[in-house]
Write a protein that holds these residues in place. Sequence first.
Motif, PDB file in Angstrom:
ATOM      1  N   SER A 102     -20.543   4.242 -29.332  1.00 35.88           N
ATOM      2  CA  SER A 102     -20.350   5.710 -28.960  1.00 35.88           C
ATOM      3  C   SER A 102     -21.510   6.434 -28.694  1.00 35.88           C
ATOM      4  CB  SER A 102     -19.561   6.219 -29.914  1.00 35.88           C
ATOM      5  OG  SER A 102     -18.415   5.603 -30.378  1.00 35.88           O
ATOM      6  N   HIS A 103     -22.694   6.347 -29.281  1.00 34.37           N
ATOM      7  CA  HIS A 103     -23.822   7.065 -28.933  1.00 34.37           C
ATOM      8  C   HIS A 103     -24.516   6.695 -27.708  1.00 34.37           C
ATOM      9  CE1 HIS A 103     -24.523   9.368 -32.602  1.00 34.37           C
ATOM     10  NE2 HIS A 103     -24.407   8.368 -33.252  1.00 34.37           N
ATOM     11  N   ALA A 163     -21.810  10.087 -27.476  1.00 41.16           N
ATOM     12  CA  ALA A 163     -21.678  10.937 -28.567  1.00 41.16           C
ATOM     13  C   ALA A 163     -23.083  11.501 -28.969  1.00 41.16           C
ATOM     14  CB  ALA A 163     -21.245  10.136 -29.756  1.00 41.16           C
ATOM     15  N   SER A 195     -23.672  14.274 -34.612  1.00 40.19           N
ATOM     16  CA  SER A 195     -22.623  14.020 -34.843  1.00 40.19           C
ATOM     17  C   SER A 195     -22.242  13.447 -36.022  1.00 40.19           C
ATOM     18  CB  SER A 195     -21.629  12.866 -33.663  1.00 40.19           C
ATOM     19  OG  SER A 195     -21.755  13.559 -32.561  1.00 40.19           O
ATOM     20  N   PHE A 238     -19.270  11.052 -38.067  1.00 45.79           N
ATOM     21  CA  PHE A 238     -18.030  10.021 -37.808  1.00 45.79           C
ATOM     22  C   PHE A 238     -17.095  10.025 -38.820  1.00 45.79           C
ATOM     23  CE2 PHE A 238     -21.064   9.026 -34.333  1.00 45.79           C
ATOM     24  CZ  PHE A 238     -20.441   8.263 -33.263  1.00 45.79           C
ATOM     25  N   GLU A 261     -10.461  12.716 -25.634  1.00 45.47           N
ATOM     26  CA  GLU A 261     -11.444  13.976 -25.157  1.00 45.47           C
ATOM     27  C   GLU A 261     -11.126  15.518 -25.686  1.00 45.47           C
ATOM     28  OE1 GLU A 261     -11.638  13.982 -21.089  1.00 45.47           O
ATOM     29  OE2 GLU A 261     -12.870  11.967 -20.933  1.00 45.47           O
ATOM     30  N   CYS A 311     -14.590  12.573 -27.846  1.00 46.19           N
ATOM     31  CA  CYS A 311     -14.594  12.876 -29.145  1.00 46.19           C
ATOM     32  C   CYS A 311     -14.263  12.039 -30.098  1.00 46.19           C
ATOM     33  CB  CYS A 311     -13.961  14.441 -29.276  1.00 46.19           C
ATOM     34  SG  CYS A 311     -12.219  14.515 -28.988  1.00 46.19           S
ATOM     35  N   ARG A 316     -13.226   9.234 -34.803  1.00 47.81           N
ATOM     36  CA  ARG A 316     -13.743  10.351 -34.099  1.00 47.81           C
ATOM     37  C   ARG A 316     -14.898  10.963 -34.648  1.00 47.81           C
ATOM     38  NH1 ARG A 316     -10.948  14.255 -38.172  1.00 47.81           N
ATOM     39  NH2 ARG A 316      -9.771  12.855 -39.223  1.00 47.81           N
ATOM     40  N   TRP A 317     -15.626  11.781 -33.716  1.00 45.88           N
ATOM     41  CA  TRP A 317     -16.813  12.410 -34.335  1.00 45.88           C
ATOM     42  C   TRP A 317     -16.849  13.771 -33.865  1.00 45.88           C
ATOM     43  CZ3 TRP A 317     -16.277   8.620 -30.552  1.00 45.88           C
ATOM     44  CH2 TRP A 317     -16.624   9.168 -29.296  1.00 45.88           C
TER      45      TRP A 317
END
Length: 350
Positions: free
Chosen positions: A81-82, A87, A91, A93, A128, A134, A157-158
């Motif tokens: 994700s990063h 992300a 963030s 998570f 999103e 997101c 989600r983050w």
Amino acid sequence: MTDGALSYARTVDRSLTHRAAVSECFLTDTRRTGERTFRVAAQPPRAHLYYSDHVTDARTVPSYDPLLVLEIFRQCCILASHEYLAAPADSSFVFDRGTLEVLDPEALRVGELPAAVTVEGEFTDVRERAGRPCGATVDVRASVDGRAAATMRLAFRWIPRRSMRQLRTRARAALALAPRRAHPLVNRLAPAEVGRELSANVVLGRVTVSSAPEVVAQVVVDRGHPALFDHYVDHIPGAVMFEALRQTATTAARELCGLDVAPQELELTGCDVTFLRFGEFELPTDCRARVADGADGRPVLDLALEQEGDVLATARVTLARKDRALRERGDRGTGDIVVTDARPRLLSAA
């Protein structure tokens, strides 16, 4: 050791997996393989304070803990994700659901050399907000030294950490958290009752079996545990919840299904968990388990983690008897579970 373009020489930056200790970061490399697909390399520890602490004897070949594979999957989701969905670094998570399946328990046996784990991942859904990702659903599949071992689907989600702190402050203000009334650490079960060697890795306290029939276990939350609490969190982490679910499921399988086996002879092969709300340290946490509908004597349990009537998470856990343990004891049977008439009892505390 390499696997194609992947390297096993060193770990990735631990911040990309949200680990504080380098020793708790198990990922070593990652590559994007498509618009929504990626590969990750990981090296699981062959000896670990938490993941390796299971009762064994000289005849038993140790295995990588399925929850260690789950942790590798979790780290893969955060890393990807990063790296591939941008992300932000600040963030937090939040995992909403996870479905783990062990495809081949033999693939998880610990060998003479460190294992090369390869995880194939795909973002099957990306959510999103204001045009930016997101949250996501990810399908991951792990191979150990080229042998398919486990799969998992995770939905998460983050949100910015500042927003998370604000959300948690408001949520906690709405609860009556004083006086503190969490279950005490001194009431842990004896380690052998849950197939452990070390008391520190026992997350269950007093366990009762009702005539429902249902097993109810107190969940002991030890915030000083270096692996389960690798870094500061203001709520009960998922790692503690997963362990509580497993230990309760193992206890319930023996009590409610009448399995005439030691705890260490049962291994987790499936776990489907939905997280509903955060768990607070100040409140007592209990785990309830019943035999799943249609289980027909097989060790499949439906569980719920609760705090004073509020459900934190629900789960279905599937267990299996270790075939290797059967062969090494010289049993002549086919490996089927033997169901007996088990008497409800109150388990002992250490």
